[in-house]
Enzyme design. Sequence first.
Site, PDB file in Angstrom:
ATOM      1  N   LYS A  19      -9.423 -12.205 -15.378  1.00 12.59           N
ATOM      2  CA  LYS A  19      -8.899 -10.922 -15.862  1.00 12.59           C
ATOM      3  C   LYS A  19      -7.461 -11.072 -16.365  1.00 12.59           C
ATOM      4  O   LYS A  19      -7.118 -10.602 -17.450  1.00 12.59           O
ATOM      5  CB  LYS A  19      -8.981  -9.880 -14.730  1.00 12.59           C
ATOM      6  CG  LYS A  19      -8.618  -8.468 -15.156  1.00 12.59           C
ATOM      7  CD  LYS A  19      -9.343  -7.428 -14.312  1.00 12.59           C
ATOM      8  CE  LYS A  19      -8.750  -7.215 -12.946  1.00 12.59           C
ATOM      9  NZ  LYS A  19      -7.730  -6.150 -12.914  1.00 12.59           N
ATOM     10  N   ARG A  24      -3.759 -11.298 -21.209  1.00 13.34           N
ATOM     11  CA  ARG A  24      -2.644 -11.963 -21.895  1.00 13.34           C
ATOM     12  C   ARG A  24      -3.078 -12.551 -23.229  1.00 13.34           C
ATOM     13  O   ARG A  24      -2.321 -12.523 -24.206  1.00 13.34           O
ATOM     14  CB  ARG A  24      -2.053 -13.051 -20.978  1.00 13.34           C
ATOM     15  CG  ARG A  24      -1.241 -12.465 -19.807  1.00 13.34           C
ATOM     16  CD  ARG A  24      -1.083 -13.482 -18.668  1.00 13.34           C
ATOM     17  NE  ARG A  24      -0.177 -13.025 -17.620  1.00 13.34           N
ATOM     18  CZ  ARG A  24      -0.511 -12.154 -16.653  1.00 13.34           C
ATOM     19  NH1 ARG A  24      -1.725 -11.629 -16.636  1.00 13.34           N
ATOM     20  NH2 ARG A  24       0.374 -11.818 -15.730  1.00 13.34           N
ATOM     21  N   GLY A  91      -3.285  -1.667 -14.048  1.00 13.24           N
ATOM     22  CA  GLY A  91      -1.864  -1.891 -13.773  1.00 13.24           C
ATOM     23  C   GLY A  91      -1.305  -3.032 -14.598  1.00 13.24           C
ATOM     24  O   GLY A  91      -0.151  -2.998 -15.033  1.00 13.24           O
ATOM     25  N   SER A 164       5.951 -10.900  -8.006  1.00 12.79           N
ATOM     26  CA  SER A 164       4.915 -10.177  -8.747  1.00 12.79           C
ATOM     27  C   SER A 164       4.822 -10.729 -10.157  1.00 12.79           C
ATOM     28  O   SER A 164       5.788 -10.678 -10.921  1.00 12.79           O
ATOM     29  CB  SER A 164       5.251  -8.684  -8.803  1.00 12.79           C
ATOM     30  OG  SER A 164       4.496  -8.045  -9.807  1.00 12.79           O
ATOM     31  N   ASP A 312      -4.854 -10.507  -4.321  1.00 13.83           N
ATOM     32  CA  ASP A 312      -6.052  -9.727  -4.642  1.00 13.83           C
ATOM     33  C   ASP A 312      -7.243 -10.104  -3.767  1.00 13.83           C
ATOM     34  O   ASP A 312      -8.241  -9.378  -3.724  1.00 13.83           O
ATOM     35  CB  ASP A 312      -6.435  -9.913  -6.119  1.00 13.83           C
ATOM     36  CG  ASP A 312      -5.493  -9.161  -7.050  1.00 13.83           C
ATOM     37  OD1 ASP A 312      -4.888  -8.172  -6.613  1.00 13.83           O
ATOM     38  OD2 ASP A 312      -5.362  -9.579  -8.211  1.00 13.83           O
ATOM     39  N   ARG A 343      -4.933  -0.867   0.192  1.00 14.59           N
ATOM     40  CA  ARG A 343      -6.001  -1.805   0.547  1.00 14.59           C
ATOM     41  C   ARG A 343      -5.955  -2.222   2.011  1.00 14.59           C
ATOM     42  O   ARG A 343      -6.978  -2.630   2.564  1.00 14.59           O
ATOM     43  CB  ARG A 343      -5.945  -3.030  -0.372  1.00 14.59           C
ATOM     44  CG  ARG A 343      -6.551  -2.755  -1.734  1.00 14.59           C
ATOM     45  CD  ARG A 343      -6.666  -4.003  -2.589  1.00 14.59           C
ATOM     46  NE  ARG A 343      -7.275  -3.666  -3.878  1.00 14.59           N
ATOM     47  CZ  ARG A 343      -7.069  -4.344  -4.994  1.00 14.59           C
ATOM     48  NH1 ARG A 343      -6.289  -5.404  -4.992  1.00 14.59           N
ATOM     49  NH2 ARG A 343      -7.651  -3.966  -6.117  1.00 14.59           N
TER      50      ARG A 343
END
Length: 425
Positions: A19, A24, A91, A164, A312, A343
């Site tokens: 993903k 990108r 996001g 991040s 994730d 989560r």
Amino acid sequence: MKLTKVKGLQGELSIPGDKSISHRAVMFGALSKGTTHIRNFLSGADCLATIDCFRKMGVEIKQDGTDVTVCGNGLHGLKKPNTILDVGNSGTTTRLISGILAGQDFETVLSGDASLNKRPMGRIMKPLQMMGADIESANGDGCAPLKINGKMLKAIHYDSPVASAQVKSCVLLAGLYADGQTSVTEPALSRNHTELMLRAFGVDVKSSGKTATVTPPQEMHACDITVPGDISSATFFIVAGLITPNSCIRLKNVGINPTRDGILRVCKDMGADITMENVEDHGGEPTADLIVRTSKLKGTVVGGDVIPTLIDEIPAIALLAAFAEGETIIKDAQELRVKESDRIALTVDNLVKMGVDAQGTEDGMIICGGNPLHGASIHCKYDHRIAMTFSIAGINAGGETVIEDSECVDVSYPTFYEQLEQLRL
């Protein structure tokens, strides 16, 4: 979706495209001169939102299944959209495209669904504003909708408080339009797909330790991209293969980039039987076939610098822990509180519903493995990773498990249930 216990899982799967890399490839292709051909593109809802946004800015993008062709407009060729850019639930689209839009010569508004519009955007607004960007939260709550009035940007060195990839990428992409070198230093190294792919498109990007630096180019140049299988998607079948009796699964062409392979390190620590074959390198993005067999697992501690490499995957790791002997502690993962859902809370609540000894902490969870699971009604709050995690739990639980909002898997893995059925004995 209703699920019951299976006897085992056998067979081989090709995992859908990564993903992060799919997003990108479209973005960078759109900003390049020439035509970019993307193979094994992930046709999930999030990546389709990225395509939609760039089409609205005048970029010609053709899609034929998992093959995508992007006819680039060049670094300064985007056009003002005549409508809001709808990012859906993505996001990644929101945070990365904000860096690009900050340097354009037009105004835009970014907005998504109800879940997306609750996620924190202050983390990208702050560095962009330091670069001179005109970006504001329409409702004044640090969330989308975002109003961005593009302008000339100044280069900065940004010390990011969070590891991040979305924050780092946002700043580096804004740096393409800045007046000098822009760099980002992180507390721990996050996934580096942006740096690797920008280099493939001819941009001067240097990486040193936890710092990445971009020099703005005159132009970007199209190249062809083959997207590896997504290790975050593969994780659900890795976990399934390890915890389901009588299982042996081959997962083909999975990306094993060292900034993303934390799940494999944790599995090894827990005693998992996973072997790699056909290891290859595609422009800095390594791939391998993973052979996963039913394993006797032991508890472990997951925390520190490994967290950005598996953020994730933590709901799935929590399920793995439920089938391990002893206690597993997951810590330093407070980022999970602000994903598509909280989560941590959602994972713990659903594990407890199924009979697992689990409790949440401020930055993670503590799970004592060994209790047999029983079926339950699982509410996912439309979070695709929660839905897939508890689907794997469901095929290893007594009775029936019902995933209430299972269609949310389409965000990242539209063929998930079909592939799960293929493996079933």
